[in-house]
Design a protein around this motif. Structure first.
Motif, PDB file in Angstrom:
ATOM      1  N   TRP A 187     -46.038  -7.282 -62.509  1.00  0.00           N
ATOM      2  CA  TRP A 187     -44.969  -6.310 -62.483  1.00  0.00           C
ATOM      3  C   TRP A 187     -43.795  -6.989 -61.814  1.00  0.00           C
ATOM      4  O   TRP A 187     -43.926  -7.531 -60.723  1.00  0.00           O
ATOM      5  CB  TRP A 187     -45.426  -5.108 -61.666  1.00  0.00           C
ATOM      6  CG  TRP A 187     -44.491  -3.974 -61.658  1.00  0.00           C
ATOM      7  CD1 TRP A 187     -43.275  -3.915 -61.049  1.00  0.00           C
ATOM      8  CD2 TRP A 187     -44.700  -2.699 -62.247  1.00  0.00           C
ATOM      9  NE1 TRP A 187     -42.720  -2.688 -61.237  1.00  0.00           N
ATOM     10  CE2 TRP A 187     -43.579  -1.932 -61.961  1.00  0.00           C
ATOM     11  CE3 TRP A 187     -45.735  -2.146 -62.990  1.00  0.00           C
ATOM     12  CZ2 TRP A 187     -43.458  -0.626 -62.394  1.00  0.00           C
ATOM     13  CZ3 TRP A 187     -45.595  -0.855 -63.394  1.00  0.00           C
ATOM     14  CH2 TRP A 187     -44.480  -0.109 -63.113  1.00  0.00           C
TER      15      TRP A 187
ATOM     16  N   ASP B 160     -40.263  -6.989 -59.935  1.00  0.00           N
ATOM     17  CA  ASP B 160     -39.277  -6.195 -59.209  1.00  0.00           C
ATOM     18  C   ASP B 160     -38.284  -7.152 -58.565  1.00  0.00           C
ATOM     19  O   ASP B 160     -38.380  -8.360 -58.734  1.00  0.00           O
ATOM     20  CB  ASP B 160     -39.924  -5.255 -58.191  1.00  0.00           C
ATOM     21  CG  ASP B 160     -40.641  -5.977 -57.058  1.00  0.00           C
ATOM     22  OD1 ASP B 160     -40.401  -7.179 -56.864  1.00  0.00           O
ATOM     23  OD2 ASP B 160     -41.435  -5.332 -56.364  1.00  0.00           O
TER      24      ASP B 160
ATOM     25  N   THR C  38     -47.980   3.761 -62.225  1.00  0.00           N
ATOM     26  CA  THR C  38     -46.733   3.406 -61.554  1.00  0.00           C
ATOM     27  C   THR C  38     -46.678   3.916 -60.113  1.00  0.00           C
ATOM     28  O   THR C  38     -46.340   3.168 -59.197  1.00  0.00           O
ATOM     29  CB  THR C  38     -45.528   3.956 -62.348  1.00  0.00           C
ATOM     30  OG1 THR C  38     -45.639   3.507 -63.691  1.00  0.00           O
ATOM     31  CG2 THR C  38     -44.222   3.488 -61.760  1.00  0.00           C
ATOM     32  N   GLN C  39     -47.012   5.175 -59.911  1.00  0.00           N
ATOM     33  CA  GLN C  39     -46.949   5.753 -58.553  1.00  0.00           C
ATOM     34  C   GLN C  39     -47.900   5.022 -57.610  1.00  0.00           C
ATOM     35  O   GLN C  39     -47.548   4.699 -56.482  1.00  0.00           O
ATOM     36  CB  GLN C  39     -47.282   7.245 -58.605  1.00  0.00           C
ATOM     37  CG  GLN C  39     -47.081   7.962 -57.291  1.00  0.00           C
ATOM     38  CD  GLN C  39     -45.613   8.077 -56.905  1.00  0.00           C
ATOM     39  OE1 GLN C  39     -44.743   8.142 -57.765  1.00  0.00           O
ATOM     40  NE2 GLN C  39     -45.343   8.093 -55.624  1.00  0.00           N
TER      41      GLN C  39
ATOM     42  N   TRP D  42     -46.396   1.561 -56.664  1.00  0.00           N
ATOM     43  CA  TRP D  42     -45.319   1.587 -55.665  1.00  0.00           C
ATOM     44  C   TRP D  42     -45.827   2.003 -54.292  1.00  0.00           C
ATOM     45  O   TRP D  42     -45.247   1.645 -53.276  1.00  0.00           O
ATOM     46  CB  TRP D  42     -44.186   2.490 -56.123  1.00  0.00           C
ATOM     47  CG  TRP D  42     -43.443   1.890 -57.265  1.00  0.00           C
ATOM     48  CD1 TRP D  42     -43.400   2.356 -58.540  1.00  0.00           C
ATOM     49  CD2 TRP D  42     -42.681   0.677 -57.271  1.00  0.00           C
ATOM     50  NE1 TRP D  42     -42.664   1.511 -59.338  1.00  0.00           N
ATOM     51  CE2 TRP D  42     -42.204   0.481 -58.579  1.00  0.00           C
ATOM     52  CE3 TRP D  42     -42.356  -0.256 -56.290  1.00  0.00           C
ATOM     53  CZ2 TRP D  42     -41.420  -0.611 -58.931  1.00  0.00           C
ATOM     54  CZ3 TRP D  42     -41.570  -1.337 -56.656  1.00  0.00           C
ATOM     55  CH2 TRP D  42     -41.111  -1.507 -57.952  1.00  0.00           C
ATOM     56  N   GLU D  43     -46.927   2.765 -54.246  1.00  0.00           N
ATOM     57  CA  GLU D  43     -47.506   3.166 -52.963  1.00  0.00           C
ATOM     58  C   GLU D  43     -48.522   2.153 -52.452  1.00  0.00           C
ATOM     59  O   GLU D  43     -49.084   2.320 -51.374  1.00  0.00           O
ATOM     60  CB  GLU D  43     -48.140   4.551 -53.085  1.00  0.00           C
ATOM     61  CG  GLU D  43     -47.107   5.636 -53.301  1.00  0.00           C
ATOM     62  CD  GLU D  43     -47.721   7.003 -53.513  1.00  0.00           C
ATOM     63  OE1 GLU D  43     -48.971   7.136 -53.481  1.00  0.00           O
ATOM     64  OE2 GLU D  43     -46.947   7.947 -53.717  1.00  0.00           O
TER      65      GLU D  43
ATOM     66  N   THR E 292     -46.178  -6.699 -52.466  1.00  0.00           N
ATOM     67  CA  THR E 292     -45.734  -5.594 -53.298  1.00  0.00           C
ATOM     68  C   THR E 292     -44.987  -4.567 -52.454  1.00  0.00           C
ATOM     69  O   THR E 292     -45.263  -4.399 -51.272  1.00  0.00           O
ATOM     70  CB  THR E 292     -46.924  -4.893 -53.990  1.00  0.00           C
ATOM     71  OG1 THR E 292     -47.819  -4.466 -52.986  1.00  0.00           O
ATOM     72  CG2 THR E 292     -47.611  -5.817 -54.945  1.00  0.00           C
ATOM     73  N   LYS E 293     -44.055  -3.900 -53.080  1.00  0.00           N
ATOM     74  CA  LYS E 293     -43.263  -2.877 -52.421  1.00  0.00           C
ATOM     75  C   LYS E 293     -44.067  -1.601 -52.281  1.00  0.00           C
ATOM     76  O   LYS E 293     -44.840  -1.250 -53.156  1.00  0.00           O
ATOM     77  CB  LYS E 293     -42.076  -2.574 -53.321  1.00  0.00           C
ATOM     78  CG  LYS E 293     -40.763  -2.637 -52.681  1.00  0.00           C
ATOM     79  CD  LYS E 293     -39.775  -2.385 -53.780  1.00  0.00           C
ATOM     80  CE  LYS E 293     -38.451  -1.996 -53.250  1.00  0.00           C
ATOM     81  NZ  LYS E 293     -37.524  -1.736 -54.304  1.00  0.00           N
ATOM     82  N   THR E 294     -43.876  -0.862 -51.207  1.00  0.00           N
ATOM     83  CA  THR E 294     -44.520   0.435 -51.068  1.00  0.00           C
ATOM     84  C   THR E 294     -43.422   1.492 -50.959  1.00  0.00           C
ATOM     85  O   THR E 294     -42.262   1.178 -50.805  1.00  0.00           O
ATOM     86  CB  THR E 294     -45.405   0.494 -49.806  1.00  0.00           C
ATOM     87  OG1 THR E 294     -44.577   0.349 -48.663  1.00  0.00           O
ATOM     88  CG2 THR E 294     -46.469  -0.561 -49.829  1.00  0.00           C
ATOM     89  N   SER E 295     -43.823   2.749 -51.024  1.00  0.00           N
ATOM     90  CA  SER E 295     -42.839   3.827 -50.979  1.00  0.00           C
ATOM     91  C   SER E 295     -42.132   3.886 -49.624  1.00  0.00           C
ATOM     92  O   SER E 295     -41.062   4.453 -49.505  1.00  0.00           O
ATOM     93  CB  SER E 295     -43.515   5.162 -51.275  1.00  0.00           C
ATOM     94  OG  SER E 295     -44.546   5.388 -50.352  1.00  0.00           O
TER      95      SER E 295
END
Length: 147
Positions: A26, A28, A62-63, A66-67, A141-144
């Motif tokens: 993915w 980003d 997806t959710q 990102w989390e 990875t990015k988190t919320s």
């Protein structure tokens, strides 16, 4: 408009080239984050392990991505004499209902070598499988929460 079309084609081409890798990725703004999707079958007492003929590319929710969530789903499959999944029932999952739809979609799209008994192809019920959805957290990875 042409730029959007060109970017869409480039994106589709780049997705297709990942088919022979055991991981997906993915993109980003921070770089590439990878995820792994792996299925492990339990041995069926009458016919043994199913042999896959076709395994689709499966996306990560997806959710959950990102989390930063990992998870798994245990299912019970029925496979007909043509090698198609006719039933995929969720037995258990962790976290509940986050990966269920992606897992069932994955198995309905999969194809198997038909099972045989006495030289005849047969339908088989009760095939148990666990599919794991795992993020490669070493890639940042990015988190919320923005980490």
């Amino acid at each position: 408009m042409r730029i959007i079309l060109i970017l869409s084609l480039v994106f589709l081409w780049s997705c297709a080239s990942d088919a022979d890798r055991p991981w997906k990725q993915w993109q980003d703004e921070e770089g590439i984050a990878r995820y792994f999707i792996k299925a492990a079958y339990e041995r069926h007492p009458e016919v043994g392990y199913p042999q896959t003929k076709y395994v689709p590319n499966t996306s990560f929710p997806t959710q959950a991505f990102w989390e930063g969530q990992d998870g798994w789903v245990k299912l019970e499959l029925s496979i007909d004499r043509a090698g198609k999944v006719t039933s995929a029932k969720v037995i258990d999952s962790q976290p509940e209902k986050v990966f269920d739809q992606y897992a069932t979609r994955h198995f309905y799209a999969s194809r198997y070598v038909p099972f045989e008994s006495n030289g005849q192809t047969i339908d088989v019920d009760g095939i148990k499988v666990k599919i794991n959805f795992t993020l490669d957290k070493t890639r940042g990875t990015k988190t919320s929460s923005g980490r």
